[in-house]
Design a protein around this motif. Structure first.
Motif, mmCIF file in Angstrom:
data_model
loop_
_atom_site.group_PDB
_atom_site.id
_atom_site.type_symbol
_atom_site.label_atom_id
_atom_site.label_comp_id
_atom_site.label_asym_id
_atom_site.label_seq_id
_atom_site.Cartn_x
_atom_site.Cartn_y
_atom_site.Cartn_z
ATOM 1 N N TYR A 10 0.757 -1.365 0.151
ATOM 2 C CA TYR A 10 0.066 0.202 0.057
ATOM 3 C C TYR A 10 0.790 1.082 0.023
ATOM 4 O O TYR A 10 0.686 1.672 0.600
ATOM 5 C CB TYR A 10 -0.852 -0.189 1.022
ATOM 6 C CG TYR A 10 -2.160 -0.623 1.077
ATOM 7 C CD1 TYR A 10 -2.542 -0.925 -0.418
ATOM 8 C CD2 TYR A 10 -2.203 -1.485 1.869
ATOM 9 C CE1 TYR A 10 -3.713 -1.162 -0.898
ATOM 10 C CE2 TYR A 10 -3.853 -2.879 1.119
ATOM 11 C CZ TYR A 10 -4.370 -2.121 0.117
ATOM 12 O OH TYR A 10 -5.668 -3.276 -0.053
ATOM 13 N N ALA A 15 -0.353 2.197 -4.786
ATOM 14 C CA ALA A 15 -2.322 2.107 -4.484
ATOM 15 C C ALA A 15 -2.654 3.525 -4.716
ATOM 16 O O ALA A 15 -4.106 3.242 -4.181
ATOM 17 C CB ALA A 15 -2.383 1.522 -2.802
ATOM 18 N N VAL A 28 -8.908 -0.167 -5.360
ATOM 19 C CA VAL A 28 -9.099 -0.117 -3.866
ATOM 20 C C VAL A 28 -9.423 0.927 -3.586
ATOM 21 O O VAL A 28 -9.393 0.645 -2.135
ATOM 22 C CB VAL A 28 -6.494 0.543 -3.600
ATOM 23 C CG1 VAL A 28 -6.215 1.129 -2.211
ATOM 24 C CG2 VAL A 28 -5.796 -0.496 -4.005
ATOM 25 N N ILE A 34 -8.216 0.033 1.955
ATOM 26 C CA ILE A 34 -6.852 0.692 2.699
ATOM 27 C C ILE A 34 -7.275 1.481 4.450
ATOM 28 O O ILE A 34 -6.700 0.449 5.103
ATOM 29 C CB ILE A 34 -5.915 1.716 2.003
ATOM 30 C CG1 ILE A 34 -5.517 1.748 1.436
ATOM 31 C CG2 ILE A 34 -5.594 2.665 3.280
ATOM 32 C CD1 ILE A 34 -4.676 2.868 0.760
ATOM 33 N N HIS A 91 0.575 4.924 1.444
ATOM 34 C CA HIS A 91 -0.076 5.649 1.125
ATOM 35 C C HIS A 91 -0.564 6.567 1.679
ATOM 36 O O HIS A 91 -0.783 5.798 3.236
ATOM 37 C CB HIS A 91 -1.427 4.105 0.663
ATOM 38 C CG HIS A 91 -2.224 5.079 -0.504
ATOM 39 N ND1 HIS A 91 -3.487 6.382 0.410
ATOM 40 C CD2 HIS A 91 -2.712 4.767 -2.103
ATOM 41 C CE1 HIS A 91 -4.143 6.765 -0.320
ATOM 42 N NE2 HIS A 91 -4.276 5.688 -1.369
ATOM 43 N N LEU A 94 -2.853 5.124 4.497
ATOM 44 C CA LEU A 94 -2.343 3.684 5.481
ATOM 45 C C LEU A 94 -2.525 4.363 7.579
ATOM 46 O O LEU A 94 -1.560 5.501 7.133
ATOM 47 C CB LEU A 94 -1.940 3.036 4.918
ATOM 48 C CG LEU A 94 -0.871 1.399 5.500
ATOM 49 C CD1 LEU A 94 -2.677 0.533 5.468
ATOM 50 C CD2 LEU A 94 -0.412 1.148 4.988
#
Length: 190
Positions: A10, A15, A28, A34, A91, A94
């Protein structure tokens, strides 16, 4: 049973919708993958499971990039997945701060060329919960390697995504032969 959560790739380039090799980013987003990964990270923290974040990347200058690879051979031309660059940052959505260990992998599987297996054995981990992007590549490859190393493998379907819903579905069907496909609700009872 000693358990570890492994969250795969991620990172921005893969992502995020603005990533340089973001084939799966739309899925995603649409699958809320996420957000679901964040929920399992929080659950894993409550249950004191080892929390591992994995990212793919190549050494600055692409010294270790396999130029002949159909998957990775052109990444240098795109300026993608070069370590210490913004594309290999996790990301922004995240909850990476909940991770305990970051593994950098040079290929598809989280086990290839990394210290993942040694870290798991040091903690006497027996069961792995795996999720991430892409279901078709990193999740399948890591789950297969984990299976062959005699870990009990669970794949958190809700926190995975592939380039298309069909690729994701087919991957889950294949993984069901070597792993238990689970939901967040299933994990609450572990």
């Amino acid at each position: 049973m000693n358990t570890a959560l492994i969250i795969l790739d991620y990172i921005f380039d893969i992502a995020h919708l603005e990533g340089k090799i973001a084939r799966s980013a739309q899925q995603v987003a649409e699958r809320n993958a996420i957000a679901n990964a964040n929920l399992v990270l929080a659950l894993a923290q409550q249950k004191d499971w080892l929390r591992i974040l994995v990212k793919v990347g190549f050494t600055p200058g692409y010294i270790d990039q396999p130029k002949h690879s159909r998957m990775f051979g052109q990444t240098h031309k795109l300026g993608a997945i070069e370590l210490d660059r913004p594309g290999t940052e996790f990301h922004p959505s995240l909850a990476a701060e909940l991770g305990e260990l970051v593994i950098v992998k040079p290929r598809v599987s989280a086990f290839y060329g990394t210290n993942l297996d040694a870290a798991l054995r040091a903690r006497r981990i027996e069961r792995l919960i795996i999720c991430g992007v892409s279901t078709t590549w990193a999740v399948q490859s890591t789950a297969r390697d984990a299976h062959d190393r005699d870990y009990q493998v669970l794949v958190l379907e809700e926190a995975c995504a592939a380039a298309t819903p069909e690729e994701h579905r087919m991957s889950m069907e294949m993984l069901a032969h070597i792993a238990e496909i689970v939901t967040l609700e299933n994990l609450k009872d572990l």
